[in-house]
Write an enzyme that holds these catalytic residues in place. Structure first.
Site, PDB file in Angstrom:
ATOM      1  CD  GLU A   1      -1.563  -2.259   1.722  1.00 18.45           C
ATOM      2  OE1 GLU A   1      -0.543  -2.788   1.763  1.00 18.45           O
ATOM      3  OE2 GLU A   1      -2.692  -3.319   1.700  1.00 18.45           O
TER       4      GLU A   1
ATOM      5  CG  HIS B   1      -9.682  -6.955   8.746  1.00 18.23           C
ATOM      6  ND1 HIS B   1      -8.983  -7.910   9.532  1.00 18.23           N
ATOM      7  CD2 HIS B   1      -9.107  -6.814   7.394  1.00 18.23           C
ATOM      8  CE1 HIS B   1      -7.829  -8.263   9.110  1.00 18.23           C
ATOM      9  NE2 HIS B   1      -8.121  -7.841   7.592  1.00 18.23           N
TER      10      HIS B   1
END
Lengths: 331, 358
Positions: A60, A129
């Protein structure tokens, strides 16, 4: 007008912008052959090829940075971060680089970058998450942050974000992807401008401000309270930075009561920001203290009863609304 | 594919090259010496990282860049800006925080840039420019440009995650970029052997199936040859490379660091004796490319150029505080977008409170 899912609205916006402007390209993990972890980019790799729909490794920081660099040279990247939780390893690129570039370099370079990423919780995805981190970005000058709650806004705001010359964090929501609604058909220049909130339900007794999926919950709460003879006005912020505080203030001047509901933690959150601004803008209009409700201040647990207890559920929003209404003598 | 070469280059240059390279290195040296002096006089604020001793690594690598290429650098970027041809006065004005500076006084010493000359920045976070430079290379590839990116960084940047991600992306996407590791042996006060499991940075290229090589960073011709060759390869074959240029930071990490507690006097003296500018001068005089009087003339020129730059910078106007919010956002619609955040304030700040805040 056609009825489509939030997911399809996003896909259509991406498709149309890819078609309209050669400089637009998509980049992210699994967005090509795999069609996106949440299938937002379905069919686009087949249609536009690997140059316009660029599959990345799990890196990322690397590919957000690459998006920034390509934007500085005039491309218009739309970077997908699979979920907002994974953007944390790229925070340096987003906050310390993308947000800073235009001003730090004296206004000489622009960064027309869009980062799309879903947040939200409710599917037992647990602590790492299930976060809603949009306020981290909304805190930062140089970034724009939007968080549409329905297919029409998702479609129009994604197109507006892609056409914007500044870095935009486009906050989506896992639970919203299957929500259906109307979007305009055959009008490729339809956009929803950044920095405009919307009154999505009119009412006279209480204003509930929310964004993203929590707008849906607020509307449910409004329907329930209506049965008790209380009319709730729901303001959908749509955009967190720029923030349309005027629409909120106009609503509070009519209802004299304000509750802010958000999916993330309340502490230092959207509610804190709105409360501070409204306490000044509407000091003489308020009939009760501003109230706010958000996720329990815990890391999201796995077990269903614990998860439900942590979420900003309708029951919590309703309880906060009723308490506020009782306090000011309406209920 | 990787190999290490400490090559000594034959003088395959013409007098014009010799003069150009000498002049730019002399300019950087004098600029940095005078900058240090201006800093101690408090005319320059913030951090200030000098490149004294590293002139050949900057000038040699930048010399082969073509008009369409792009350049990225770390915060030790004064030499980068001068080598790419940014006006000396505008660079100095930026250090002085003046509106005539290359970034209008918004960037300072660490954030020089020159869009016209494709120098896209001095960057302040160690290694942060690497992924961004990869993105620039991606854009060149996307538009099928016959051009490449040169990305400079210090050896300490090889230990951060962004270094790994950037090199890996450049390798898998076959991007036209040369990563130039300016190895000056220390990241602040931490030595390269203390910080890197493999202190020979060029070897790390092998992990990405990429070409890596090491040259004497104090030999401007060796650096220039390697950089030119690797940039050609990047442009023509879309093959990225890692070039390690071995040099030494004669001064401390920044002006605030004397640079003495973590290294021996002998080491510093030894590197001083390998000065990249005097050794180059000796070579080009011995080769008959220039004579001593021409060198002296150039030293006088840069002396005047830097003195003029300081004078101009000191006399230039400071930025107007009314321009505080000028470049937070760039989109034409920004005013309209933020109009409802708070009346009268550019980006949502409450107008009536701004006066007591500042």
């Amino acid at each position: 007008m056609a009825d489509v899912t939030y997911r399809e609205a996003l896909r259509r916006a991406l498709d149309e912008e890819l078609e309209r402007d050669e400089r637009v390209y998509l980049m992210g993990e699994e967005i090509g052959r795999f069609e996106g972890s949440y299938k937002v980019t379905a069919g686009l790799w087949q249609k536009y090829g690997p140059k316009r729909v660029r599959e990345t490794p799990i890196a990322e920081e690397g590919f957000v940075g690459a998006g920034i660099g390509s934007a500085m040279l005039g491309l218009r990247p739309v970077v997908e971060i699979m979920t907002v939780n994974f953007i944390l390893v790229a925070m340096d690129m987003v906050v310390n680089h993308a947000a800073k570039i235009h001003q730090m370099f004296g206004g000489k370079v622009r960064v027309p970058l869009v980062i799309r990423t879903p947040g939200g919780a409710g599917a037992q995805l647990t602590a790492q998450h299930s976060q809603s981190l949009e306020v981290w970005f909304a805190h930062t000058p140089g970034l724009k942050v939007v968080a549409p709650s329905n297919p029409r806004d998702a479609y129009g705001m994604l197109k507006a974000a892609i056409r914007d010359d500044d870095p935009v964090l486009f906050h989506e929501n896992l639970v919203l992807y299957n929500l259906t609604g109307e979007i305009p058909d055959g009008d490729e220049d339809f956009t929803v401008p950044l920095g405009r909130a919307a009154v999505v339900r009119e009412g006279s007794d209480l204003t509930i401000v929310a964004h993203s999926f929590t707008v849906r919950r607020a509307l449910t709460v409004a329907d329930r309270l209506s049965q008790s003879g209380v009319e709730v006005e729901v303001v959908d912020l749509r955009s967190l930075r720029p923030l349309d505080i005027e629409t909120v203030a106009e609503s509070v001047r009519r209802t004299n009561r304000l509750l802010i509901a958000e999916e993330g933690w309340s502490t230092y959150g959207v509610g804190a920001e709105i409360a501070a601004r409204i306490s000044r803008a509407c000091f003489d209009d308020l009939d009760a203290p501003v109230e706010r409700v958000g996720q329990a201040e815990v890391s999201m647990p796995y077990a269903k009863p614990l998860e439900l207890a942590a979420l900003t559920q309708e029951e919590k929003i309703e309880a906060a609304a009723r308490s506020l209404l009782r306090e000011s003598g309406v209920l | 594919m990787a190999r290490a070469e400490e090559r000594t280059t034959a003088l395959e240059i013409d007098p014009a090259d010799a003069r150009r390279l000498y002049r730019v290195m002399a300019l950087i040296r004098r600029f940095e010496e005078r900058t240090e002096e201006q800093y101690t006089r408090a005319r320059i604020g913030g951090y200030c990282h000098l490149a004294i001793g590293e002139e050949a690594a900057h000038a040699g690598a930048i010399d082969p860049l073509r008009e369409d290429d792009y350049l990225f650098a770390s915060y030790r970027d004064h030499g980068t800006a001068l080598a790419v041809g940014s006006p000396t006065a505008a660079v100095m004005a930026e250090l002085f925080g003046k509106s005539t500076g290359v970034a209008g006084g918004y960037g300072g010493s660490m954030h020089l840039l020159d869009v016209e000359r494709h120098f896209l920045g001095g960057w302040g976070i160690v290694g942060g420019q690497l992924p961004i430079a990869v993105g620039a290379a991606l854009a060149l590839d996307y538009t099928e440009a016959d051009a490449a990116v040169l990305c400079q960084f210090g050896e300490a940047a090889t230990n951060i995650g962004a270094f790994h991600e950037a090199l890996n992306l450049a390798a898998i996407w076959n991007l036209p970029i040369v990563f130039q590791c300016i190895n000056n042996l220390y990241g602040m006060g931490t030595s390269v052997t203390q910080a890197s499991g493999e202190p020979e940075q060029w070897k790390r290229a092998a992990a990405y199936g990429m070409h890596g090589e090491r040259v004497d960073g104090n030999d401007v011709l060796a650096v220039r040859e390697a950089s030119g060759r690797l940039l050609d390869q990047a442009r023509a074959e879309r093959r990225p490379a890692l070039l390690e240029t071995m040099t030494y930071r004669i001064r401390g990490h920044s002006v605030a660091d004397a640079g003495k507690v973590y290294r021996e006097r002998d080491e510093i003296e030894q590197w001083r004796s390998r000065d990249p500018i005097t050794s180059f001068a000796q070579r080009i005089v011995e080769a008959g490319l220039v004579d001593e009087s021409e060198l002296e003339e150039m030293r006088q020129e840069v002396e005047v150029e830097v003195a003029e730059a300081i004078k101009e910078a000191a006399a230039a106007p400071a930025p107007d505080p009314a321009q505080l919010y000028a470049h937070v956002y760039g989109d034409e619609a920004r005013g309209e977008q933020f109009a409802r955040m708070d009346a009268g304030a550019p980006f949502g700040e409450r107008e009536e409170t701004r006066s007591w805040r500042t």
